[in-house]
Design a protein around this motif. Structure first.
Motif, mmCIF file in Angstrom:
data_model
loop_
_atom_site.group_PDB
_atom_site.id
_atom_site.type_symbol
_atom_site.label_atom_id
_atom_site.label_comp_id
_atom_site.label_asym_id
_atom_site.label_seq_id
_atom_site.Cartn_x
_atom_site.Cartn_y
_atom_site.Cartn_z
ATOM 1 N N ALA A 317 0.841 -1.197 0.000
ATOM 2 C CA ALA A 317 0.000 0.000 0.000
ATOM 3 C C ALA A 317 0.874 1.243 0.000
ATOM 4 N N VAL A 318 0.425 2.248 -0.706
ATOM 5 C CA VAL A 318 1.062 3.560 -0.687
ATOM 6 C C VAL A 318 0.241 4.436 0.254
ATOM 7 N N VAL A 319 0.909 5.025 1.240
ATOM 8 C CA VAL A 319 0.211 5.701 2.332
ATOM 9 C C VAL A 319 0.713 7.134 2.473
ATOM 10 N N GLU A 320 -0.221 8.026 2.742
ATOM 11 C CA GLU A 320 0.127 9.418 3.033
ATOM 12 C C GLU A 320 -0.676 9.861 4.246
ATOM 13 N N ASN A 321 0.022 10.371 5.265
ATOM 14 C CA ASN A 321 -0.634 10.770 6.526
ATOM 15 C C ASN A 321 -1.449 9.613 7.110
ATOM 16 N N ASP A 322 -0.863 8.432 7.054
ATOM 17 C CA ASP A 322 -1.462 7.203 7.593
ATOM 18 C C ASP A 322 -2.692 6.739 6.833
ATOM 19 N N PRO A 324 -4.386 5.299 3.190
ATOM 20 C CA PRO A 324 -3.986 4.673 1.922
ATOM 21 C C PRO A 324 -4.413 5.524 0.729
ATOM 22 N N VAL A 325 -3.515 5.650 -0.225
ATOM 23 C CA VAL A 325 -3.831 6.412 -1.435
ATOM 24 C C VAL A 325 -3.717 5.559 -2.688
ATOM 25 N N ALA A 326 -3.048 4.393 -2.596
ATOM 26 C CA ALA A 326 -2.885 3.539 -3.774
ATOM 27 C C ALA A 326 -2.448 2.148 -3.328
ATOM 28 N N LEU A 327 -2.506 1.202 -4.268
ATOM 29 C CA LEU A 327 -2.094 -0.170 -3.999
ATOM 30 C C LEU A 327 -1.327 -0.688 -5.197
ATOM 31 N N ILE A 328 -0.182 -1.331 -4.930
ATOM 32 C CA ILE A 328 0.646 -1.897 -6.000
ATOM 33 C C ILE A 328 0.622 -3.411 -5.860
ATOM 34 N N ASN A 329 0.093 -4.091 -6.877
ATOM 35 C CA ASN A 329 0.025 -5.539 -6.852
ATOM 36 C C ASN A 329 1.365 -6.132 -7.257
ATOM 37 N N ARG A 330 1.821 -7.124 -6.528
ATOM 38 C CA ARG A 330 3.138 -7.709 -6.763
ATOM 39 C C ARG A 330 3.267 -8.288 -8.177
ATOM 40 N N ARG A 331 2.298 -9.126 -8.552
ATOM 41 C CA ARG A 331 2.428 -9.819 -9.834
ATOM 42 C C ARG A 331 2.429 -8.837 -10.985
ATOM 43 N N LYS A 394 -7.465 4.881 8.907
ATOM 44 C CA LYS A 394 -6.015 4.776 8.932
ATOM 45 C C LYS A 394 -5.569 3.392 8.459
ATOM 46 N N TYR A 395 -4.451 3.354 7.758
ATOM 47 C CA TYR A 395 -3.960 2.087 7.215
ATOM 48 C C TYR A 395 -3.684 1.077 8.328
#
Length: 615
Positions: A317-322, A324-331, A394-395
């Motif tokens: 997860a991409v987090v700003e100020n605790d 979540p703003v985005a998610l990056i899938n591994r595959r 919050k994340y």
């Protein structure tokens, strides 16, 4: 001068009422459920009959306006003591005192004890009820006077427990001998599961503290029997008698019969459905993956390094100020990086370049039903990408589609053990619990196992949706032939139901259910099938067969009240009821009753089988 002004000026003052002895006492019985005897009476004060000050509310409002509340309470107590002594009634006298009055008593302990001894009522027969609990600011000021009263033999009670001013803090600090549960919690407790749970919590604490509970506000037999079967020992309310100047010496016959009623209450917890939206806390805990996050400023090289260090991490997860703003899938990320020159071209670029900027987010407190809607939604990204779990925005961590499916399924299966998710009737655990209560109390009852004939072919022909409608119709018909305070209706699963009857007219109810269902079920068929009298389908062996309409079959066994020497389990009783059900499915009437002798023989046989199996 207005009429209201003349009325007020003509009304006597509190001091005049006390001086002229114009106060009178009435008494309401407090009943001990063990035997139905009157334990004591609550003394209540009244003003002159027919006057504006007759009611205690008007009296104390006037006393408050005149600044004479303590004087009125003292006069009220003395009036009740003198009238109680003249009545020559047995039992205890419960007297109401506010916190202010008790503070006054604390400064004159000898005077207080003298008050209690007046007119020949021994202090051992007095129970002081603390009524105005909001004014208890310094509990330590009350401890000396309570100690003096107890030393003299008097007891102490908390009144109206459960209201805003009656706190557990007071219960712990003052250690009352008696706690009177406020009438709000007792009224309709037979049908209100939240009130039932609240009172049961009070009961647990009373058992731990040694306090005796009195249920106030009992006005009907149903509430009385629930309170009685919970184990609360005493009650008070209009069902036992209204306040009267001439105290009743014994409980009225109808109230005594209700106390001794042989049937066992159906607790509202058993009929309570699991909420259509149960808390998702348990589900989120099952699927939460504690995973590190990356800040918005992170690069794709940072993402690659994280995935290389944590090979089992399915996403980040991409987090700003605790938050979540985005998610990056591994595959998806690794597939891109495997392309020629991608690391050189994009490694130092912001990680948001290959991120999903609108990931699926599940709040930790989200209900299971809300989670389940994701499974049926058109947006299925969570299956590949996973999703983000937040706690108050919050994340908190990550989850996978596989874990979501598993968590929702497990929670629903667990919930179905308590309540069927289709009919919302009690499931197997409440069924077993109620049978155990009936057996433990040696209560005679009829266990009636309900099944639907030809339901599977109907379900295959018309589909699960229409099959579910038939099951809900069956549940409604069965509920309509149960007296909710006596008869327990549970949904075993599928088209199997179980009724535990204590109503005397149980057989009439059963036959009515069969008749109403068999007629009503036909409306779920198509017109051409209604004309044909049924549908064509395949039997369990795959042979083409004509099936008549869905009908109801009910097999019943009698479980006799015992002497406690033989204790049948819920499984044994349900197994024998199932035998009756199988016979009922073969009977043209759809109803079979196994008589008491055969029921007893079958139960003993099942008991022996289970004993041999366990050994």
């Amino acid at each position: 001068m207005s009429l209201s002004t003349l009325t007020r000026s003509a009304a006597p003052s509190i001091e005049e009422l006390i001086t002229r002895r114009q106060l009178s006492a009435v008494f309401q019985p407090i009943v001990d459920f063990d035997g139905g005897a009157i334990l004591g009476y609550e003394g209540l004060i009244r003003g002159p009959a027919g006057s504006p000050l007759e009611s205690p509310f008007a009296l104390f409002a006037q006393a408050n306006a005149e600044g004479r509340v303590i004087d009125l309470e003292r006069a009220a107590a003395l009036t009740c003591i003198q009238a109680f002594a003249k009545s020559a009634c047995d039992g205890k006298l419960f007297l109401n005192f506010s916190a202010g009055a008790l503070r006054h008593l604390a400064t004159a302990r000898d005077d207080a004890l003298a008050l209690l001894r007046q007119a020949g009522v021994e202090p051992e027969r007095i129970v002081i009820e603390l009524t105005e609990q909001s004014a208890v600011l310094d509990i330590n000021n009350f401890l000396p006077v309570l100690a003096a009263l107890r030393t003299a033999g008097a007891q102490f009670a908390l009144d109206d427990y459960g209201t805003a001013n009656a706190s557990m803090n007071l219960w712990v600090r003052l250690q009352p001998d008696v706690v009177k549960i406020d009438r709000f919690f007792i009224h309709d407790i037979a049908s209100d599961p939240l009130k039932f749970e609240a009172v049961r919590a009070m009961q647990h604490f009373a058992n731990a503290s040694g306090a005796r509970l009195v249920a106030e506000g009992i006005e009907n037999e149903a509430d009385l029997i629930v309170v009685r079967d919970m184990g609360i020992g005493c009650g008070q309310g209009y069902f036992f008698g209204r306040p009267n100047a001439q105290p009743a010496r014994a409980v009225a016959d109808d109230a005594r019969q209700a106390i001794r009623a042989g049937h066992i209450a159906v607790f509202p917890e058993a009929t309570r459905t699991v909420s259509a939206s149960p808390s998702g806390g348990m589900a989120s805990a099952k699927m939460l993956v504690r995973a590190p996050s990356l800040p918005r400023r992170a690069t794709n090289n940072d993402v690659l390094d994280l995935f290389n260090r944590l090979p089992d991490l399915h996403a980040v997860a991409v987090v700003e100020n605790d938050e979540p703003v985005a998610l990056i899938n591994r595959r998806a990320f690794m597939d891109r990086y495997a392309l020629p020159y991608h690391r050189e071209l994009f490694g130092k670029r912001p990680c948001l370049l290959f991120a999903n900027a609108s990931p699926v987010v599940i709040e930790k407190s989200m209900t299971v039903e809300q989670m389940a809607k994701l499974l049926a939604s058109d947006d299925q990204r969570y299956l590949a990408d996973g999703f983000v779990i937040t706690d108050n925005g919050k994340y908190a961590g990550l989850g996978t589609g596989e874990n979501l499916v598993r968590a929702v399924t497990e929670v629903r299966i667990e919930a179905a053990r308590y309540a069927n998710p289709l009919t919302f009737l009690p499931g197997n655990i409440p069924i077993s619990s109620h049978i155990s209560r009936l057996v433990d109390n040696d209560a005679g009852f009829y266990a009636c196992y309900v099944d639907l004939n030809h339901f599977k072919p109907f379900n295959d022909q018309y589909g699960y949706w229409q099959g579910d409608e038939v099951l809900k119709f069956a549940a409604a018909v069965l509920a309509d032939v149960c007296e909710p305070t006596r008869d327990f209706l549970g949904h075993v699963g599928g088209d199997d139901f179980l009724i535990l009857y204590q109503s005397e007219d149980w057989q009439e109810r059963v036959l009515r259910a069969i008749h109403v269902f068999n007629e009503g079920a036909q409306r779920y068929y198509a017109p051409e099938d209604r004309l044909a009298g049924g549908i064509h389908g395949e039997d369990r062996r795959g042979n083409s067969t004509f099936f008549s309409f869905v009908t109801m079959a009910i097999g019943c066994v009698r479980v006799e009240p015992g002497d406690g020497s033989v204790m049948y389990s819920s499984e044994e009783i349900a197994s024998v009821a199932a035998v009756a059900k199988r016979r009922a499915k073969q009977d043209p009437t759809g109803f079979v009753l196994i008589d008491a002798d055969e029921s007893a023989a079958l139960l003993r046989g099942q008991l022996e089988v289970n004993h041999d199996t366990r050994n």
